[in-house]
Enzyme design. Sequence first.
Site, PDB file in Angstrom:
ATOM      1  CE  LYS A 203      33.481  78.270  17.305  1.00 24.96           C
ATOM      2  NZ  LYS A 203      34.311  79.482  17.241  1.00 24.96           N
TER       3      LYS A 203
ATOM      4  NE  ARG B 210      37.789  85.347  12.769  1.00 24.40           N
ATOM      5  CZ  ARG B 210      37.739  84.334  13.647  1.00 24.40           C
ATOM      6  NH1 ARG B 210      37.949  83.096  13.226  1.00 24.40           N
ATOM      7  NH2 ARG B 210      37.493  84.548  14.909  1.00 24.40           N
TER       8      ARG B 210
ATOM      9  CE1 TYR C 187      34.892  51.693  -4.177  1.00 25.56           C
ATOM     10  CE2 TYR C 187      35.131  52.677  -2.006  1.00 25.56           C
ATOM     11  CZ  TYR C 187      34.328  52.273  -3.071  1.00 25.56           C
ATOM     12  OH  TYR C 187      32.969  52.436  -3.002  1.00 25.56           O
TER      13      TYR C 187
ATOM     14  CG  MET D   8      30.057  57.993   2.182  1.00 27.84           C
ATOM     15  SD  MET D   8      28.704  58.288   1.042  1.00 27.84           S
ATOM     16  CE  MET D   8      29.494  59.185  -0.262  1.00 27.84           C
TER      17      MET D   8
HETATM   18  C1  LIG Z   1      34.937  79.551  18.391  1.00 28.98           C
HETATM   19  C2  LIG Z   1      35.311  80.777  19.121  1.00 28.98           C
HETATM   20  C3  LIG Z   1      35.763  80.728  20.439  1.00 28.98           C
HETATM   21  C4  LIG Z   1      35.994  79.429  21.182  1.00 28.98           C
HETATM   22  O1  LIG Z   1      37.216  78.875  20.789  1.00 28.98           O
HETATM   23  P1  LIG Z   1      37.858  77.605  21.544  1.00 28.98           P
HETATM   24  O2  LIG Z   1      39.243  77.571  21.043  1.00 28.98           O
HETATM   25  O3  LIG Z   1      37.080  76.407  21.132  1.00 28.98           O
HETATM   26  O4  LIG Z   1      37.750  77.882  22.989  1.00 28.98           O
HETATM   27  C5  LIG Z   1      36.026  81.929  21.075  1.00 28.98           C
HETATM   28  N1  LIG Z   1      35.858  83.113  20.440  1.00 28.98           N
HETATM   29  C6  LIG Z   1      35.435  83.201  19.165  1.00 28.98           C
HETATM   30  C7  LIG Z   1      35.284  84.531  18.525  1.00 28.98           C
HETATM   31  C8  LIG Z   1      35.163  82.044  18.464  1.00 28.98           C
HETATM   32  O5  LIG Z   1      34.741  82.124  17.189  1.00 28.98           O
END
Ligand SMILES: *Cc1c(COP(=O)(O)O)cnc(C)c1O
Length: 363
Positions: free
Chosen positions: A37, A135, A256, A304
């Site tokens: 992700k 969650r 700055y 930046m």
């Molecule tokens: C992002 C995520 C993971 C992976 O987490 P890491 O700590 O990077 O291994 C596993 N399960 C869910 C539901 C996640 O959102």
Amino acid sequence: MIIGDTSIHISLKKLGENLDAVRKMAGKNVAVMAVVKANGYGHGAKEIAPTLLEHGADYLGVARLEEAMQLRESFLKAPLFVLGFTPDRFLQTAVENDITLTIFSAHQARILSEAANKLNKKAVVHLKIETGFNRLGTDSIDELFEILKTPNIYAEGIYSHLALKDRASDEVQLEKFMNIVNELEAKGHTFRYRHIADSISAVDYPDFRLDMIRTGAVLYGMKGFESDNVEVQPIMTMQTRISRIRCISKGEGVGYDLEWTAERDTVAATLPFGYADGYPRALGGKSYVTVRGKKCPLIGIMCMDQCVADVTDVDDVKEGDIAIIYGDGTQNTLSVAEAAQKAQCNKNEILCRLAARPVRIYE
Ligand SMILES: *Cc1c(COP(=O)(O)O)cnc(C)c1O
């Protein structure tokens, strides 16, 4: 494409080795989802996916359907998994593209069922169980049975996510999860994948690995765990080159607000990276880059697109010299872990905020 001075170098070889190590740790009965992700935690999801698939990742996991769809364009057959919530209006698209979804409501099961029926296939889902993180997920057995009896749905998996507060609270979550799984299994519903472990718990708690682990951080060489159950290495180096060197006199300011003032005559190197490249602005004046093996403090407020380092103590420093922004922590380089500590965030945040602008070079 032209390659600018600020670049991110990613070792696909080390990434493959990390996944090999994680798979070896997990053993052949535990599947491994490689979590990619947020553009593969900043490393480039599309570019690292082939290595992960070649090294046997059982799933590529993303947070949202839009990320899965981007991967689907390049990887027509790859097993793709959405860890987050998918809005109702996207459910049909997910089925069309054979993307495994996380669901926890009979309402969504019904929409998926209709879409699957039209396409003459089954919608593949994993049920998300609420065990205390509060969650996503449900802990309603009635809701789960309702989903399981919906036609055209294949509940391939069931899972939950740990809060990782401490071992005791994680065990409470695992127990709650297994109680629900057992209750469903007692009624004849079995699941190919039962899973609850992310990187940290997969490494530190062997008994939490169940049928699959969902690992992101550890594949990128981040060691948030405590045990030595796995040997992984960082796969990313970020570097730039000195644009200009100027000798400034004691008492002069830099940047700055002229926030930093020279306490001695100083050799100041201007560097073409800033917070728009994903470097935490909070690290202005609090961190360092590494030039010719020496730590060079960043001085003044982080801009930046640029910042300034004190290179007074570097012998023979020249414009064009390489400055390491993030390294593996050896040879006086700033590791992602140390950067996270200084910026008071976590390692994943340092990685996934790496911006699109610095070119990625895969080696
Ligand atoms: C992002 C995520 C993971 C992976 O987490 P890491 O700590 O990077 O291994 C596993 N399960 C869910 C539901 C996640 O959102």
